[in-house]
Design an enzyme around this catalytic site. Structure first.
Site, PDB file in Angstrom:
ATOM      1  N   GLY A  30       4.927  -5.571  -0.150  1.00  0.00           N
ATOM      2  CA  GLY A  30       4.028  -4.514   0.330  1.00  0.00           C
ATOM      3  C   GLY A  30       3.144  -3.996  -0.801  1.00  0.00           C
ATOM      4  O   GLY A  30       1.924  -3.871  -0.648  1.00  0.00           O
ATOM      5  N   HIS A  31       3.756  -3.730  -1.957  1.00  0.00           N
ATOM      6  CA  HIS A  31       2.959  -3.292  -3.109  1.00  0.00           C
ATOM      7  C   HIS A  31       1.958  -4.388  -3.491  1.00  0.00           C
ATOM      8  O   HIS A  31       0.797  -4.113  -3.800  1.00  0.00           O
ATOM      9  CB  HIS A  31       3.856  -3.063  -4.332  1.00  0.00           C
ATOM     10  CG  HIS A  31       4.827  -1.932  -4.205  1.00  0.00           C
ATOM     11  ND1 HIS A  31       6.195  -2.116  -4.162  1.00  0.00           N
ATOM     12  CD2 HIS A  31       4.634  -0.585  -4.137  1.00  0.00           C
ATOM     13  CE1 HIS A  31       6.796  -0.946  -4.083  1.00  0.00           C
ATOM     14  NE2 HIS A  31       5.880  -0.002  -4.060  1.00  0.00           N
ATOM     15  N   GLY A  42       7.206   1.516  -8.793  1.00  0.00           N
ATOM     16  CA  GLY A  42       7.884   0.311  -9.281  1.00  0.00           C
ATOM     17  C   GLY A  42       8.850  -0.280  -8.276  1.00  0.00           C
ATOM     18  O   GLY A  42       8.791   0.026  -7.082  1.00  0.00           O
ATOM     19  N   GLN A  87       8.533  14.519  -7.233  1.00  0.00           N
ATOM     20  CA  GLN A  87       8.436  14.342  -5.785  1.00  0.00           C
ATOM     21  C   GLN A  87       9.780  14.054  -5.133  1.00  0.00           C
ATOM     22  O   GLN A  87       9.840  13.816  -3.932  1.00  0.00           O
ATOM     23  CB  GLN A  87       7.415  13.266  -5.432  1.00  0.00           C
ATOM     24  CG  GLN A  87       7.820  11.845  -5.715  1.00  0.00           C
ATOM     25  CD  GLN A  87       6.679  10.892  -5.390  1.00  0.00           C
ATOM     26  OE1 GLN A  87       5.631  10.919  -6.019  1.00  0.00           O
ATOM     27  NE2 GLN A  87       6.862  10.045  -4.396  1.00  0.00           N
ATOM     28  N   GLY A 125      -0.530   2.809   0.835  1.00  0.00           N
ATOM     29  CA  GLY A 125       0.012   2.110   2.004  1.00  0.00           C
ATOM     30  C   GLY A 125       0.118   3.018   3.220  1.00  0.00           C
ATOM     31  O   GLY A 125       0.514   4.189   3.106  1.00  0.00           O
TER      32      GLY A 125
HETATM   33  P1  AMP Z   1       5.976   3.584  -3.843  1.00  0.00           P
HETATM   34  O1  AMP Z   1       6.227   2.697  -5.014  1.00  0.00           O
HETATM   35  O2  AMP Z   1       7.018   3.509  -2.783  1.00  0.00           O
HETATM   36  O3  AMP Z   1       5.585   4.988  -4.221  1.00  0.00           O
HETATM   37  O4  AMP Z   1       4.694   2.970  -3.144  1.00  0.00           O
HETATM   38  C1  AMP Z   1       3.493   2.753  -3.845  1.00  0.00           C
HETATM   39  C2  AMP Z   1       2.416   2.481  -2.844  1.00  0.00           C
HETATM   40  O5  AMP Z   1       2.762   1.314  -2.095  1.00  0.00           O
HETATM   41  C3  AMP Z   1       2.261   3.621  -1.843  1.00  0.00           C
HETATM   42  O6  AMP Z   1       0.893   3.812  -1.559  1.00  0.00           O
HETATM   43  C4  AMP Z   1       3.002   3.094  -0.627  1.00  0.00           C
HETATM   44  O7  AMP Z   1       2.520   3.613   0.591  1.00  0.00           O
HETATM   45  C5  AMP Z   1       2.715   1.608  -0.720  1.00  0.00           C
HETATM   46  N1  AMP Z   1       3.711   0.862   0.026  1.00  0.00           N
HETATM   47  C6  AMP Z   1       5.059   0.931  -0.094  1.00  0.00           C
HETATM   48  N2  AMP Z   1       5.648   0.139   0.837  1.00  0.00           N
HETATM   49  C7  AMP Z   1       4.639  -0.418   1.562  1.00  0.00           C
HETATM   50  C8  AMP Z   1       4.599  -1.313   2.668  1.00  0.00           C
HETATM   51  N3  AMP Z   1       5.701  -1.787   3.224  1.00  0.00           N
HETATM   52  N4  AMP Z   1       3.400  -1.659   3.157  1.00  0.00           N
HETATM   53  C9  AMP Z   1       2.248  -1.162   2.606  1.00  0.00           C
HETATM   54  N5  AMP Z   1       2.228  -0.320   1.561  1.00  0.00           N
HETATM   55  C10 AMP Z   1       3.408   0.049   1.045  1.00  0.00           C
END
Ligand code: AMP
Length: 295
Positions: A37-38, A32, A62, A156
């Site tokens: 990026g998301h 969330g 985690q 990502g």
């Molecule tokens: P998180 O919410 O941080 O667990 O991220 C969810 C997904 O979004 C994971 O696969 C992350 O690697 C991806 N993600 C987060 N930040 C970025 C970014 N700046 N560029 C690409 N993918 C991202």
């Protein structure tokens, strides 16, 4: 209208229907506080699948640091609105009890025996600096995959080592297809992260040194430098700034993960960094050589 579900059990039933008649189902797992990026992951999932769903779950397993878990930004209503605007069909969240019915201890924590072993890609770097992080991450990802049974799941590049651990799981289970999307960056070069919203303006400016360090190492690589120690020194020199506490700034061979740092001349390289800025832990990485095929 996006369907908002509060439990993995409800999501399982919904996904079963979504996959009917051979439809492909794309899945974007997140914690969330969604940013561009998301949303780039989501846009790609929408392009490549008949139906796309997402999860928003701040996974307590985690976080090896309780304070980090507690201050992690959360805004489910805003996340659901953004996902809906893009055309995501369903978003669900969960609780530990929902993911592991019957497997919690009296204090509400997960029985340790229920944790999955994350495998050798979890060793070193993030695995060394965040004990238990990858076991906690992959334990929930396995539950998410089991419940959604997606055709493709989107991750990502920013969380590079995570993509290795997830790919290992998908390989063992023979599903789903894992799609790794490029790191989305601010114009400054800073990798987008939910944690960036915890930074002040001056901390955001300071945090740009992570991507600068990666770019400096990439430039040196392009000029022909191959020595691991010399490349590491360039990376670290750029990142070592007042108010930036480096946890690691290292190189690895992207085709062969090793817990320890490579020595001597490298054939292929990816540079990875983790640093604290204003107490907020940030990570980033960049291929120095051409990315391996299929990455
Ligand atoms: P998180 O919410 O941080 O667990 O991220 C969810 C997904 O979004 C994971 O696969 C992350 O690697 C991806 N993600 C987060 N930040 C970025 C970014 N700046 N560029 C690409 N993918 C991202």
């Amino acid at each position: 209208m996006i369907v908002e579900l509060a439990s993995p059990a409800e999501a399982r039933a919904w996904c079963l229907g979504a996959r009917a008649a051979g439809r492909t189902l794309g899945f974007v797992p997140t914690m969330g506080a969604l940013h561009e990026g998301h949303l780039e992951l989501v846009a790609r999932a929408l392009r490549e699948n008949d139906v796309t769903c997402a999860s928003v779950y701040v996974n307590p397993l985690q976080f090896n640091d309780r304070a980090d878990f507690e201050r992690y930004p959360r805004d489910f209503a805003a996340d659901a609105r953004r996902l809906e605007a893009l055309g995501v069909a369903m978003v669900f969240t969960g609780t530990l009890a929902g993911f592991f019915p019957g497997d919690l201890r009296a204090d509400g924590t997960l029985k340790p025996a229920r944790l999955l072993a994350p495998g050798p890609s979890a060793e070193g770097l993030e695995g060394a600096h965040r004990p238990g992080h990858f076991a906690g991450m992959i334990t929930i990802v396995e539950r998410l995959f089991d419940c959604v049974q997606p055709t493709r799941a989107y991750f990502g590049q920013k969380d590079y080592q995570q993509t290795l651990v997830v790919r290992d799981l998908a390989r063992r289970q023979k599903r789903p297809e894992i799609v790794v999307c490029p790191t989305s960056r601010e114009r400054s070069g800073l990798a987008r992260s939910s944690r960036n919203m915890l930074l002040s303006k001056s901390e955001l400016d300071r945090a740009v040194c992570l991507s600068r360090g990666l770019k400096a190492a990439e430039k040196a690589w392009k000029k022909g430098l191959r020595d691991a120690q010399a490349l590491r020194a360039i990376l670290q020199a750029e990142i070592a700034r007042p108010g930036v506490e480096i946890e690691y700034a290292e190189l690895r061979d992207p085709e062969r993960w090793t817990a320890s740092a490579p020595q001597g001349n490298m054939k292929r390289a990816i540079a990875l960094v983790a640093a604290r800025v204003g107490g907020v832990r940030l990570i980033d990485n960049m291929y120095l050589s051409a990315p391996p095929r299929g990455s």
